[in-house]
Design a protein around this motif. Structure first.
Motif, PDB file in Angstrom:
ATOM      1  N   ARG A  77       8.345 -12.800   5.632  1.00 13.19           N
ATOM      2  CA  ARG A  77       7.984 -12.505   4.598  1.00 13.19           C
ATOM      3  C   ARG A  77       8.038 -11.051   4.248  1.00 13.19           C
ATOM      4  O   ARG A  77       9.409 -11.328   2.867  1.00 13.19           O
ATOM      5  N   ILE A  78       8.731  -9.892   5.178  1.00 14.31           N
ATOM      6  CA  ILE A  78       9.103  -9.081   4.817  1.00 14.31           C
ATOM      7  C   ILE A  78      10.778  -8.868   4.389  1.00 14.31           C
ATOM      8  O   ILE A  78      11.433  -8.741   3.565  1.00 14.31           O
ATOM      9  N   LEU A  79      10.744  -9.855   5.394  1.00 10.94           N
ATOM     10  CA  LEU A  79      12.374 -10.109   5.039  1.00 10.94           C
ATOM     11  C   LEU A  79      12.717 -10.735   3.952  1.00 10.94           C
ATOM     12  O   LEU A  79      13.730 -10.376   3.573  1.00 10.94           O
ATOM     13  N   LYS A  80      12.032 -11.936   3.740  1.00 16.51           N
ATOM     14  CA  LYS A  80      12.239 -12.315   2.418  1.00 16.51           C
ATOM     15  C   LYS A  80      12.622 -11.229   1.376  1.00 16.51           C
ATOM     16  O   LYS A  80      13.335 -11.368  -0.004  1.00 16.51           O
ATOM     17  N   ARG A  81      11.439 -10.638   0.937  1.00 21.15           N
ATOM     18  CA  ARG A  81      11.285  -9.716  -0.023  1.00 21.15           C
ATOM     19  C   ARG A  81      12.411  -8.959  -0.434  1.00 21.15           C
ATOM     20  O   ARG A  81      12.467  -8.711  -0.919  1.00 21.15           O
ATOM     21  N   ASP A 103      22.390   0.219  -0.219  1.00 21.81           N
ATOM     22  CA  ASP A 103      22.647   0.945  -1.557  1.00 21.81           C
ATOM     23  C   ASP A 103      20.538   0.582  -1.731  1.00 21.81           C
ATOM     24  O   ASP A 103      20.315   1.599  -2.735  1.00 21.81           O
ATOM     25  N   VAL A 104      19.620  -0.152  -1.171  1.00 22.18           N
ATOM     26  CA  VAL A 104      18.856  -0.057  -0.563  1.00 22.18           C
ATOM     27  C   VAL A 104      18.144   0.341   0.684  1.00 22.18           C
ATOM     28  O   VAL A 104      18.430  -0.690   1.324  1.00 22.18           O
ATOM     29  N   LEU A 105      16.909   1.270   1.003  1.00 22.67           N
ATOM     30  CA  LEU A 105      16.442   0.695   2.185  1.00 22.67           C
ATOM     31  C   LEU A 105      15.180   0.381   1.850  1.00 22.67           C
ATOM     32  O   LEU A 105      14.168   0.692   0.877  1.00 22.67           O
ATOM     33  N   VAL A 106      14.998  -1.042   2.631  1.00 19.87           N
ATOM     34  CA  VAL A 106      13.448  -1.483   2.517  1.00 19.87           C
ATOM     35  C   VAL A 106      12.587  -1.534   3.908  1.00 19.87           C
ATOM     36  O   VAL A 106      12.837  -1.891   4.611  1.00 19.87           O
ATOM     37  N   MET A 107      11.232  -1.270   3.456  1.00 18.83           N
ATOM     38  CA  MET A 107      10.909  -0.284   5.093  1.00 18.83           C
ATOM     39  C   MET A 107       9.015  -1.622   4.298  1.00 18.83           C
ATOM     40  O   MET A 107       9.052  -1.117   3.536  1.00 18.83           O
ATOM     41  N   GLY A 108       8.177  -2.020   5.634  1.00 17.62           N
ATOM     42  CA  GLY A 108       6.754  -1.926   5.179  1.00 17.62           C
ATOM     43  C   GLY A 108       6.313  -0.692   4.989  1.00 17.62           C
ATOM     44  O   GLY A 108       6.543  -0.171   5.014  1.00 17.62           O
ATOM     45  N   ASP A 109       5.347  -0.944   3.799  1.00 18.44           N
ATOM     46  CA  ASP A 109       4.239   0.333   3.095  1.00 18.44           C
ATOM     47  C   ASP A 109       3.834   1.374   4.604  1.00 18.44           C
ATOM     48  O   ASP A 109       2.711   2.162   4.267  1.00 18.44           O
ATOM     49  N   ASP A 110       3.315   0.545   6.007  1.00 15.66           N
ATOM     50  CA  ASP A 110       3.068   1.322   6.985  1.00 15.66           C
ATOM     51  C   ASP A 110       3.374   2.913   6.907  1.00 15.66           C
ATOM     52  O   ASP A 110       2.925   3.744   7.512  1.00 15.66           O
ATOM     53  N   TRP A 111       4.764   2.139   7.108  1.00 14.74           N
ATOM     54  CA  TRP A 111       6.469   3.797   6.920  1.00 14.74           C
ATOM     55  C   TRP A 111       6.178   4.761   5.460  1.00 14.74           C
ATOM     56  O   TRP A 111       7.202   5.671   5.380  1.00 14.74           O
ATOM     57  N   LYS A 112       5.038   4.529   4.382  1.00 13.96           N
ATOM     58  CA  LYS A 112       5.196   4.783   2.979  1.00 13.96           C
ATOM     59  C   LYS A 112       6.123   6.735   3.273  1.00 13.96           C
ATOM     60  O   LYS A 112       4.532   6.926   4.066  1.00 13.96           O
ATOM     61  N   GLY A 113       7.140   6.819   2.831  1.00 12.27           N
ATOM     62  CA  GLY A 113       6.744   8.434   2.483  1.00 12.27           C
ATOM     63  C   GLY A 113       8.043   8.844   3.854  1.00 12.27           C
ATOM     64  O   GLY A 113       8.388   9.956   3.659  1.00 12.27           O
ATOM     65  N   LYS A 114       8.038   8.017   5.023  1.00 16.04           N
ATOM     66  CA  LYS A 114       8.654   8.402   5.964  1.00 16.04           C
ATOM     67  C   LYS A 114      10.298   8.343   5.720  1.00 16.04           C
ATOM     68  O   LYS A 114      10.790   9.125   7.128  1.00 16.04           O
ATOM     69  N   VAL A 131      12.266   1.672  -0.776  1.00 17.96           N
ATOM     70  CA  VAL A 131      11.652   0.574  -1.288  1.00 17.96           C
ATOM     71  C   VAL A 131      10.603   0.382   0.139  1.00 17.96           C
ATOM     72  O   VAL A 131      11.429   0.035   1.236  1.00 17.96           O
ATOM     73  N   TYR A 132       9.153  -0.132  -0.208  1.00 18.65           N
ATOM     74  CA  TYR A 132       8.301   0.095  -0.139  1.00 18.65           C
ATOM     75  C   TYR A 132       7.287  -0.868  -0.051  1.00 18.65           C
ATOM     76  O   TYR A 132       6.858  -0.674  -0.526  1.00 18.65           O
ATOM     77  N   LEU A 133       7.251  -2.183   1.106  1.00 18.36           N
ATOM     78  CA  LEU A 133       6.767  -3.418   0.490  1.00 18.36           C
ATOM     79  C   LEU A 133       5.864  -3.544   1.337  1.00 18.36           C
ATOM     80  O   LEU A 133       5.184  -3.060   2.122  1.00 18.36           O
ATOM     81  N   PRO A 134       4.976  -3.722   0.830  1.00 20.57           N
ATOM     82  CA  PRO A 134       3.606  -4.443   1.379  1.00 20.57           C
ATOM     83  C   PRO A 134       3.582  -5.795   2.330  1.00 20.57           C
ATOM     84  O   PRO A 134       3.832  -6.291   2.310  1.00 20.57           O
ATOM     85  N   ARG A 135       3.202  -4.893   3.798  1.00 17.87           N
ATOM     86  CA  ARG A 135       2.971  -5.646   4.936  1.00 17.87           C
ATOM     87  C   ARG A 135       1.971  -7.009   4.450  1.00 17.87           C
ATOM     88  O   ARG A 135       0.849  -6.444   3.488  1.00 17.87           O
TER      89      ARG A 135
END
Length: 132
Positions: free
Chosen positions: A19-23, A88-99, A110-114
């Motif tokens: 799901r996170i890869l698709k998003r 152009d965009v770095l996407v990570m799970g929101d457990d890493w928010k701010g890091k 961008v931080y996506l919800p896990r």
């Protein structure tokens, strides 16, 4: 063309990973995935991954929404990986928010919800407990 990059171990592949890869892919046209080497995984988590890097890479590369997979050998090289990949965009799970905000000078971050209630660590613990 917008290029997206993300990073992870992707051990014991599960629906949360999918799901996170698709998003992540929805943020652009080309998804690049940095997969932790076995040594990096050991240094981060104090254990070897269940599946070796070569298997994890093959699994990810087979997904239709993943365009490129490379080995992440060092956490300290994230900026280098982002720049080299022309992301152009770095996407990570929101457990890493701010890091990863330090990279906002070279790309959007961008931080996506896990996916709730699922993690590789929990899956491994469940398997250990059921075999105990």
């Amino acid at each position: 063309m917008r290029r997206i990059i993300t990073f992870g171990t992707f051990d014991v592949l599960h629906i949360g990973h999918i799901r996170i890869l698709k998003r992540a892919r929805e943020y652009g046209d080309y998804l690049i995935v940095g997969v932790s080497s076995d040594a990096l995984n050991f240094s981060k988590k104090g254990r070897n991954p269940i599946y070796p890097y070569s298997s994890r890479k093959e699994l990810l590369a087979s997904m239709r929404f993943v365009d490129e997979v490379f080995m992440e050998e060092s956490l300290e090289k994230k900026r280098e990986y982002i720049v080299k990949s022309q992301a152009d965009v770095l996407v990570m799970g929101d457990d890493w928010k701010g890091k990863f905000d330090e990279f906002k000078d070279v790309c959007e971050v961008v931080y996506l919800p896990r996916t709730p209630s699922i993690s590789t660590t929990e899956i491994i613990e469940i398997i250990k407990d059921s075999n105990g």
